[in-house]
Design a protein around this motif. Structure first.
Motif, mmCIF file in Angstrom:
data_model
loop_
_atom_site.group_PDB
_atom_site.id
_atom_site.type_symbol
_atom_site.label_atom_id
_atom_site.label_comp_id
_atom_site.label_asym_id
_atom_site.label_seq_id
_atom_site.Cartn_x
_atom_site.Cartn_y
_atom_site.Cartn_z
ATOM 1 N N LEU A 118 0.805 -1.209 -0.052
ATOM 2 C CA LEU A 118 -0.080 0.146 0.058
ATOM 3 C C LEU A 118 0.797 1.385 -0.024
ATOM 4 N N PRO A 119 1.872 1.457 0.838
ATOM 5 C CA PRO A 119 2.631 2.524 0.753
ATOM 6 C C PRO A 119 3.144 2.721 -0.583
ATOM 7 N N PHE A 120 3.464 4.035 -0.975
ATOM 8 C CA PHE A 120 3.938 4.435 -2.244
ATOM 9 C C PHE A 120 3.306 3.992 -3.388
ATOM 10 N N SER A 121 1.918 3.486 -3.361
ATOM 11 C CA SER A 121 1.008 3.678 -4.323
ATOM 12 C C SER A 121 -0.169 4.253 -4.227
ATOM 13 N N MET A 122 -0.869 4.461 -5.198
ATOM 14 C CA MET A 122 -2.088 5.314 -5.355
ATOM 15 C C MET A 122 -3.259 4.545 -4.475
ATOM 16 N N ALA A 123 -3.267 3.199 -4.378
ATOM 17 C CA ALA A 123 -3.936 2.565 -3.161
ATOM 18 C C ALA A 123 -3.913 3.310 -1.812
ATOM 19 N N GLY A 124 -2.562 3.510 -1.507
ATOM 20 C CA GLY A 124 -2.214 3.981 -0.350
ATOM 21 C C GLY A 124 -2.736 5.387 -0.070
ATOM 22 N N VAL A 125 -2.774 6.283 -1.176
ATOM 23 C CA VAL A 125 -3.460 7.540 -1.200
ATOM 24 C C VAL A 125 -4.857 7.490 -0.857
ATOM 25 N N VAL A 126 -5.388 6.430 -1.481
ATOM 26 C CA VAL A 126 -6.948 6.575 -1.229
ATOM 27 C C VAL A 126 -7.154 5.910 0.141
ATOM 28 N N VAL A 127 -6.159 5.022 0.682
ATOM 29 C CA VAL A 127 -6.461 4.660 2.192
ATOM 30 C C VAL A 127 -6.205 5.726 3.223
ATOM 31 N N ALA A 128 -5.064 6.463 2.836
ATOM 32 C CA ALA A 128 -4.901 7.648 3.931
ATOM 33 C C ALA A 128 -6.154 8.713 3.892
ATOM 34 N N GLN A 129 -6.638 8.738 2.524
ATOM 35 C CA GLN A 129 -7.595 9.805 2.516
ATOM 36 C C GLN A 129 -8.963 9.346 2.877
ATOM 37 N N THR A 130 -9.273 7.939 2.895
ATOM 38 C CA THR A 130 -10.297 7.392 3.398
ATOM 39 C C THR A 130 -10.334 7.603 4.986
ATOM 40 N N PHE A 131 -9.136 7.278 5.450
ATOM 41 C CA PHE A 131 -9.057 7.297 6.882
ATOM 42 C C PHE A 131 -9.245 8.427 7.610
ATOM 43 N N VAL A 132 -8.924 9.752 6.838
ATOM 44 C CA VAL A 132 -9.312 10.880 7.601
ATOM 45 C C VAL A 132 -10.652 11.347 7.202
ATOM 46 N N ALA A 133 -11.093 10.956 6.225
ATOM 47 C CA ALA A 133 -12.464 11.545 5.506
ATOM 48 C C ALA A 133 -13.737 10.738 6.142
ATOM 49 N N MET A 134 -13.641 9.604 6.337
ATOM 50 C CA MET A 134 -15.133 8.819 6.615
ATOM 51 C C MET A 134 -15.525 9.384 7.850
ATOM 52 N N PRO A 135 -14.803 9.626 8.774
ATOM 53 C CA PRO A 135 -15.531 9.998 10.135
ATOM 54 C C PRO A 135 -16.457 11.393 9.956
ATOM 55 N N PHE A 136 -16.076 12.117 8.836
ATOM 56 C CA PHE A 136 -17.059 13.177 8.599
ATOM 57 C C PHE A 136 -18.480 12.805 8.076
ATOM 58 N N LEU A 137 -18.425 11.773 7.389
ATOM 59 C CA LEU A 137 -19.714 11.170 6.927
ATOM 60 C C LEU A 137 -20.603 10.434 8.125
ATOM 61 N N VAL A 138 -19.728 9.628 8.774
ATOM 62 C CA VAL A 138 -20.034 8.830 9.788
ATOM 63 C C VAL A 138 -20.862 9.832 10.951
ATOM 64 N N ILE A 139 -20.211 10.778 11.225
ATOM 65 C CA ILE A 139 -20.772 11.718 12.100
ATOM 66 C C ILE A 139 -22.085 12.533 11.726
ATOM 67 N N THR A 140 -21.994 12.757 10.381
ATOM 68 C CA THR A 140 -23.081 13.603 10.017
ATOM 69 C C THR A 140 -24.460 12.667 9.810
ATOM 70 N N LEU A 141 -23.887 11.496 9.316
ATOM 71 C CA LEU A 141 -25.158 10.460 9.189
ATOM 72 C C LEU A 141 -25.695 10.216 10.371
ATOM 73 N N GLU A 142 -25.039 9.948 11.217
ATOM 74 C CA GLU A 142 -25.532 9.195 12.614
ATOM 75 C C GLU A 142 -26.311 10.076 13.312
ATOM 76 N N ALA A 143 -25.980 11.270 13.376
ATOM 77 C CA ALA A 143 -26.576 12.467 14.054
ATOM 78 C C ALA A 143 -28.106 12.481 13.342
ATOM 79 N N ALA A 144 -28.131 12.681 12.004
ATOM 80 C CA ALA A 144 -29.272 12.319 11.363
ATOM 81 C C ALA A 144 -30.066 11.486 11.745
ATOM 82 N N LEU A 145 -29.655 10.210 11.548
ATOM 83 C CA LEU A 145 -30.355 9.081 11.891
ATOM 84 C C LEU A 145 -30.931 8.858 13.290
ATOM 85 N N ARG A 146 -30.304 9.289 14.220
ATOM 86 C CA ARG A 146 -30.717 9.307 15.480
ATOM 87 C C ARG A 146 -31.979 10.329 15.723
ATOM 88 N N GLN A 147 -31.582 11.571 14.948
ATOM 89 C CA GLN A 147 -32.859 12.505 15.152
ATOM 90 C C GLN A 147 -34.007 12.072 14.444
#
Lengths: 353, 259, 294
Positions: B120-149
């Motif tokens: 994974l390191p040094f590859s495009m897949a690695g970039v996607v992994v790194a970006q997903t790691f930091v980006a997914m929580p934004f979606l999870v938090i937003t959606l979870e709050a809405a589902l609860r409400q």
């Protein structure tokens, strides 16, 4: 097509423990005060809440049996529910809402739509088929909710306070419509309500639920004539007293020296005594004549309502009398004033407690 | 009155850097720099990787949000904190952590490498992994709050009509949560696009393969500041357009206000 | 008749001024935190050399002995490859000049010169090549003429045991070898490209790192098989890595210049530090870490 259920479930402080049976094609109204457990009954029948003990058998098939461990999830029960706040799906159109149950249970898209449209037509809402629920008025939404619950032809239909969300004016009209629409459905129907007018208009039989237990059951007329609890008495607007009938048929009212004679003397033993407010006559002086039930009491409250005057009499035995404004003009009653009350024996309803 | 002053300062705070950039832009050489092969590579790579990261965030984030909102299980709070930790971690720390897990000698990484030859390191897949790691929580938090409400009542109604959990979720709940889902996805995408620390640490820097726009900008700064300015403008421009397109409705949904 | 005196009305709460005070304190705290912390995106590291024991005097090699001791804060921007050697020089400086405190900013020379030209508060700049020093002098940010103080050579670093059996630059071009270098604008990156050219080898790294220490880390952590770094870096890595020498014919000589900046906040201490670095004692220290003398 019958429903037989023994429901035992603990919700917080309330223990629901009751038996319920609905005959084929019957409409039963479940009547009771807030917190009696009425909604809990609906939720257990629908499968949204599991029983602690007991069983639910629909048409001979157990939907739930705690002893056996049998459990049919809500989506596989042939039970339709109309919720108090309708819960129409806001992102789907009216026809999609109505077709939802059919499609969820496997019907193809086109057929489901066709049947839903036909049903909407029957309900007079064909014009709204393509609209979203937010465009509907309260009464229209209620009809859509009903259509949605009926579309997949459930064997049992549950209605949770169907008219509660409507304003008083719409309620009467919708009650009438509902009566017609329900009449066209031949399954079993259980209607939860706190309004006896609903029970009167829509139900064959009434089951009164208080604090998780069944207090009374029977036709509305019977229940009205023979209330067995203060709640029911209040509901139907009758005076209800407890007493003991002696061997001679004379009833001594608990906690007072008053004695009643009823035209139909009851069996000796504890009895309920029901007296309609309009049957209580008031006089300034002691009476002679045919009524044999009279006693001296005092006025505690006076309520003038247009063509009636409600007079609350002091305990014991506390009663409410209804007289005409003309009579009040004659008697000039005021709070604190002593007054004689009489009831004809024919107007005293006494029945075993 | 004080509120108005503070708000104005805040607006100035965000506007001034942008104005400064525009003022220092070498407009004469801007086109040449924009169409340079390295720049185009970086833009292309950034867009592809960030879209992949957003896609993965949706595929994995929606079920996660549903579980966190609907399924009570012991330790749910801990799980939620773990899954959204990367929101508060410095991105470089995220990159280091990803190494420990997915590097060639990492916990899972060494199986990937020894058994499948996947690095994974040094590859495009690695970039996607790194970006997903930091980006997914934004979606999870937003959606979870809405589902609860939104609550479960419509789902219950759907079930009485004959819908199983998945059918009810798909046809009733998710459409009702659509504004929050879109808002969350857009926020995730924006975060993925701007991701730098975890990317350079975990995926490395190679033009056309792992050199995303933020990396190219950082390195250009040392080499040719005017190129860095132009690259910055590209990033800002793309992000700005997306945020502009975010309708008020979705923003409302993102912060949990009933739409 | 007794008249009761009542305290009426609500208590006066000093809400407005207090809120303002809280806001001010909060703002100051944020600003203070911001000044003190490093940016996580930058590849720079900041360290403070701890002052050591009793004072000893140092004589500058250039002949002039500064009569007044240097005091105050001193900020040195130095190439990443100077990390260990300069930390020790800093300690020596603080020992010789009690009252002086040296703060280092180690990063790629290219990154540092860019920061200084943009106004970063550096007293001294030490670069790993002359090209980046020229960027400083071209911008007129130097306070004096730069002096060369050390030389370095390239070396290939591999993991312990050299698992891929690398013997020279040519091996880096092999299919199964994963190697990294620095980005071209970083001195060692530029030198690496020159070395490849001299050796007639065409090899592509999997990543262009931001500074030489990042290259070292990638190799010592096992992520990359090899990297091109300085001989001093191989030495500094100790037993975490092994060095493969590059023959002189292919190798590149890196000349390290140092200079006081024009806008140096502490010119006295700056000059003293540069004197130390260019002195005999300074050279001995640098040699200890593997640097050669120009």
């Amino acid at each position: 097509m019958t429903l037989e259920a023994t429901l035992v479930v603990q919700i917080g402080e309330l223990l629901l423990d009751m038996e319920l049976a609905i005959a084929p094609g019957e409409v039963v109204a479940l009547l009771g005060p807030n917190g009696a457990g009425k909604t809990t009954v609906l939720r257990t029948l629908a499968g949204l809440l599991a029983l602690d003990d007991g069983r639910i058998v629909l048409d001979g098939q157990p939907l739930e049996d705690v002893a056996d461990g049998a459990w049919v999830p809500p989506e596989r029960r042939s039970v339709g529910v109309v919720f108090q706040d309708y819960l129409l799906f806001p992102t789907l159109t009216v026809v999609e809402n109505v077709a939802f149950g059919l499609r969820a249970r496997g019907t193809g898209r086109r057929e489901a739509r066709a049947r839903a449209t036909a049903l909407l037509d029957q309900f007079g809402l064909a014009a709204y088929a393509g609209r979203k629920p937010s465009a509907l008025s309260g009464g229209q939404a209620q009809r859509v909710a009903l259509a949605r619950a009926l579309a997949f032809q459930p064997r049992l239909l549950l209605l949770d306070e169907p008219l509660a969300a409507l304003d008083a004016g719409t309620r009467t009209e919708v009650r009438r419509d509902l009566r017609e629409l329900l009449a066209g459905f031949d399954g079993m129907r259980l209607l939860v309500t706190h309004d006896p007018l609903d029970a009167h208009a829509l139900a064959d039989r009434v089951v009164v639920l208080e604090a998780g237990t069944v207090v009374q059951s029977g036709t509305l007329g019977h229940v009205t004539a023979h209330p067995r609890s203060p709640y029911v008495a209040r509901l139907v607007g009758t005076n209800l007293l407890s007493g003991v009938a002696g061997a001679d048929g004379v009833i001594s009212v608990s906690g007072s020296a008053v004695r009643f004679t009823a035209a139909d003397a009851p069996q000796p033993g504890p009895v309920h005594v029901a007296v309609h407010p309009q049957a209580v006559a008031l006089h300034r002086d002691a009476q002679t004549g045919s009524p044999r039930n009279d006693w001296l009491t005092r006025v505690t409250e006076l309520d003038e309502h247009g063509d009636r005057v409600r007079v609350t009499l002091a305990d014991p035995p506390g009663m409410v009398a209804e007289i005409t404004p003309g009579a009040q003009a004659e008697l000039t009653l005021a709070a604190g004033q002593p007054v004689w009350a009489t009831v004809k024996a024919t107007e005293v309803e006494a029945y075993p407690a | 009155m004080l509120g108005l002053v503070l708000a104005t300062v805040a607006v100035a705070f965000f506007t001034l850097p942008l104005v400064g950039l525009l003022v220092r832009t070498p407009w004469s050489s801007a086109w040449r720099l924009l169409t340079d092969e390295t720049t185009l590579q970086a833009v292309r790579l950034s867009l592809i990787c960030s879209l992949w990261a957003t896609g993965l965030s949706v595929v994995f984030g929606v079920p996660l949000a549903w579980v966190l909102a609907r399924v009570p299980f012991p330790g749910r709070n801990v799980v939620r904190s773990l899954c959204t930790l990367s929101m508060v971690l410095p991105p470089v720390v995220g990159g280091v952590a990803l190494f420990a897990a997915l590097g060639r000698r990492g916990l899972l990484g060494h199986y990937l490498f020894d058994w499948f030859g996947i690095r994974l390191p040094f590859s495009m897949a690695g970039v996607v992994v790194a970006q997903t790691f930091v980006a997914m929580p934004f979606l999870v938090i937003t959606l979870e709050a809405a589902l609860r409400q939104l609550g479960e009542r419509h789902e219950e109604a759907a079930r009485t009509l004959g819908a199983g959990s998945w059918y009810a979720f798909r046809r009733v709940t998710l459409p009702m949560a659509r504004p929050a889902l879109i808002a969350g996805a857009v926020l995730s995408w924006a975060r993925a696009l701007g991701e730098f620390g975890a990317t350079i640490t975990f995926a490395g820097n190679f033009p056309g393969r792992t050199q995303t726009l933020p990396l190219a900008t950082y390195l250009a700064l040392e080499r040719d500041p005017s190129e860095a300015i132009v690259l910055s403008l590209v990033l800002i421009g793309v992000s700005f357009v997306v945020l502009l397109a975010m309708r008020d409705r979705w923003l409302d949904a993102a912060v949990g206000r009933r739409v | 008749m007794v008249r009761k005196l009542l305290v009426s009305g609500p208590m006066r709460t000093p809400s407005r001024p207090r809120a303002l005070l809280v806001l001010l304190v909060a703002l100051l705290a944020v600003v203070g935190a911001g000044c003190g912390s490093d940016s996580d995106d930058s590849a720079a590291t900041t360290t403070t050399a701890a002052p050591l024991g009793p004072t000893t005097s140092t004589t500058a090699a250039s002949g002039t002995t500064t009569a007044s001791k240097a005091t105050g804060n001193l900020t040195v921007f130095a190439a990443a490859s100077l990390t260990d050697s300069f930390k020790e020089l800093g300690a020596q400086f603080e020992a010789a000049n009690p009252g002086a405190e040296v703060t280092f900013n180690f990063a790629a020379s290219s990154a540092l010169v860019q920061q200084i030209n943009e106004g970063a508060p550096a007293d001294v700049y030490a670069s790993a090549d002359e090209a980046n020093m020229t960027k400083l002098t071209d911008a007129g940010e130097n306070g004096a003429a730069p002096e060369l103080f050390a030389q370095n050579a390239l070396e290939i670093i591999v993991g312990p045991g050299n698992p891929k059996g690398i013997t020279g630059l040519a091996d880096l071009a092999k299919e199964d070898v994963v190697f990294v270098t620095c980005a071209p604008q970083v001195p060692v990156g530029k030198y690496s490209a020159q070395a490849f050219e001299k050796a007639g080898v065409t090899a592509t790294p999997v990543s262009y790192e931001a500074d030489v220490k990042a290259v070292v880390t990638k190799v010592t952590s096992g992520e990359a098989d090899a990297g091109i770094v300085y001989a001093t870096d191989v030495k500094a890595a100790g037993d975490k890595g092994e060095g493969i020498e590059i023959p002189t014919a292919q190798n590149v000589v890196a000349n390290y210049p140092i200079v006081v900046t024009k806008a140096a906040p502490n010119p006295t201490a700056s000059a003293a530090f540069v004197d130390l670095v260019t002195s005999n004692d300074g050279s001995k220290t640098l040699e200890k870490f593997g640097f050669a003398q120009p």
